[in-house]
Design a protein around this motif. Sequence first.
Motif, mmCIF file in Angstrom:
data_model
loop_
_atom_site.group_PDB
_atom_site.id
_atom_site.type_symbol
_atom_site.label_atom_id
_atom_site.label_comp_id
_atom_site.label_asym_id
_atom_site.label_seq_id
_atom_site.Cartn_x
_atom_site.Cartn_y
_atom_site.Cartn_z
ATOM 1 N N GLU A 5 98.596 122.707 60.729
ATOM 2 C CA GLU A 5 99.924 123.265 60.594
ATOM 3 C C GLU A 5 100.720 122.309 59.717
ATOM 4 O O GLU A 5 100.991 121.181 60.122
ATOM 5 C CB GLU A 5 100.549 123.358 61.999
ATOM 6 N N ARG A 7 104.143 121.554 57.424
ATOM 7 C CA ARG A 7 105.530 121.995 57.258
ATOM 8 C C ARG A 7 106.278 121.084 56.295
ATOM 9 O O ARG A 7 106.303 119.860 56.484
ATOM 10 C CB ARG A 7 106.261 121.979 58.610
ATOM 11 N N GLY A 8 106.863 121.691 55.283
ATOM 12 C CA GLY A 8 107.757 120.962 54.375
ATOM 13 C C GLY A 8 107.102 119.790 53.669
ATOM 14 O O GLY A 8 107.749 118.786 53.375
ATOM 15 N N ASN A 21 107.660 120.894 49.214
ATOM 16 C CA ASN A 21 108.048 121.718 50.347
ATOM 17 C C ASN A 21 107.011 122.806 50.693
ATOM 18 O O ASN A 21 107.309 123.981 50.725
ATOM 19 C CB ASN A 21 109.412 122.366 50.026
ATOM 20 N N ASP A 23 104.633 124.870 53.081
ATOM 21 C CA ASP A 23 104.332 125.318 54.446
ATOM 22 C C ASP A 23 102.971 126.006 54.409
ATOM 23 O O ASP A 23 102.744 126.875 53.564
ATOM 24 C CB ASP A 23 105.385 126.325 54.942
ATOM 25 N N ASP A 25 99.388 127.123 56.981
ATOM 26 C CA ASP A 25 98.658 127.144 58.251
ATOM 27 C C ASP A 25 97.185 127.397 58.000
ATOM 28 O O ASP A 25 96.819 128.174 57.121
ATOM 29 C CB ASP A 25 99.193 128.268 59.161
ATOM 30 N N GLY A 58 107.672 115.608 55.072
ATOM 31 C CA GLY A 58 106.993 116.717 55.725
ATOM 32 C C GLY A 58 106.055 116.280 56.826
ATOM 33 O O GLY A 58 105.777 115.083 56.987
#
Lengths: 248, 319
Positions: A5, A7-8, A21, A23, A25, A58
């Motif tokens: 996972e 993020r950012g 940035n 994101d 998954d 991040g």
Amino acid sequence: MQGLEVRGLSKHFGGLVVSENIDFDLPAGARKALIGPNGAGKSTFANLITGILRPSAGTIRFDGQDIGSLKEAQRVQMGIAKTFQITTLFPQLTVRENLRLPILERQGLGRRLFMRADSNRSVEAEVSALVDQFALGSLADRPVLDLAYGQQRLVEMALSLALKPKVLILDEPAAGVPSSETHLIIDAIERLPDDLAVLVIEHDMDLVFRIARSIVVLVQGRILTEGTPQEIATNAKVRELYLGGSHG
Amino acid sequence: MKLRSYSVAGVMLFAALAAFFLFPYNLAFLTRIFIMIILVLSLDLVLGYAGIATLGQAAMYGAGAYAAGLFAIHVWADPFAGLVVGAVAGAALAAVSGVVLMRTTGLTLIMLTIAVAQIGAEIANRMREITGGADGLRGIRPSKILGIWDFDFIGVTGYWYACAVAAFVFGLLSVIGRSPFGLSLRGVHESPERMEAIGVSVFQRRLIAYVMGGGIAGIAGALSAQITQLVSLETFSFTLSAEALIMLILGGTGRLYGAALGTVVFMTVHHLAAANDPFNWLFVIGGLVLTVVFALPSGLVALPTSLKRLSKGDRHARS
């Protein structure tokens, strides 16, 4: 969440922004591909996940745990493995010896002095299973440098799989492989365990569309779009990027 | 594989016996060969297996020699205890210096290994009250081996003692060479990036190998101190490190028996050439090394394979 996972996630080299940035998954069992033009930051992204590079900002979580500050070796032990874009094997060692090394290390036997390296039954069983899975039987006792390049790419994948990873990042698995041997690579990827999360970074669109159930397009360090192969194939921006880019 | 290692051991034992009876007046020289074999074996572990480029293996040899010599003079003259002290001293120096050295590679590493040996020599030179300085450490009188065999004037005991220690070290390294650890050293040598990707600390593996190699070099130094009953500053010399390296390259790296073969060939040629022409013997050594490096890049152990390939008309000898 099980799996990766992100993020950012950002990475700057001085003033140069190579990841911006992001994101992303990668759940267990995923088959994702990461595509994009040269210099889009695909390899940088892979290196951020495996810990070769440190992110500027991040978070990276794996099975819910923040792994952003862990070293490469620690992430490997947690189950994040990556194949190399340029084949990085042990050329003078045989195929079996190449595979034996990561298995011995994973089982914590790598520093044993007073046993033969090939004497542990469970290790040898795993070596043989990998040899069979990648159909390397007839080459198993040859030094890797004697193998054809496509076969070396298979050993490359087998070596990473020997670590029993939960996440496997394949960095251009078919790069440099003659098209007559590409099917070997595709077959091998299709036979990977179902619960393994696989991320393929690749230029070969044929391979990407055969394997991936989801495709992420990276352009200038940013995610342009993400979707199924059909969505990506019909996406106007992606078409422009690939068709326009190759002619302009 | 098993049969081959037994036959290699058999051939070497036979050679040791034959040399003993054929050259009874050269026992001192033959004993010297055994001591050098141990030093070159230590280098084979460090360089041949782990790929650590060093030109300072004499540092650990010297540390072992001085430690064993001082121990024999001031504490206990038992030969085996001396060997242990030599091994510990060599391993300790390798551990202390290795913490820094094993983080470097290539030219930097080579320069640092040379520096460590030079520092060792300078310390031994300055601490005259303890080490005897440039006069060397004298008065080493090892006691009887196992309380039975005294070191005799002709050197019969010394010969078999050195032979036994060399055989022990060879056997030990043969086992380690086939172990998972030995395999991981070959892995570190061939592809350190991949070893890191497997989850192995390359630094740690290299350090362990360097410390082991240091311990074995220390044993060689201790043996030399006991048999010649003198330790000189030469034990730390650059020449010794360099010659050990030449012997290893001559015989072939990463195979242990290459180390033994290279040492025997180098020292025999050296001995004969120096006796026949004390002024120009280095030319003979130079010629020998050049021939081997150009014609047999994998060392003398590859001679049978190369000849076979040559007779088949295959000009590409495998490296």
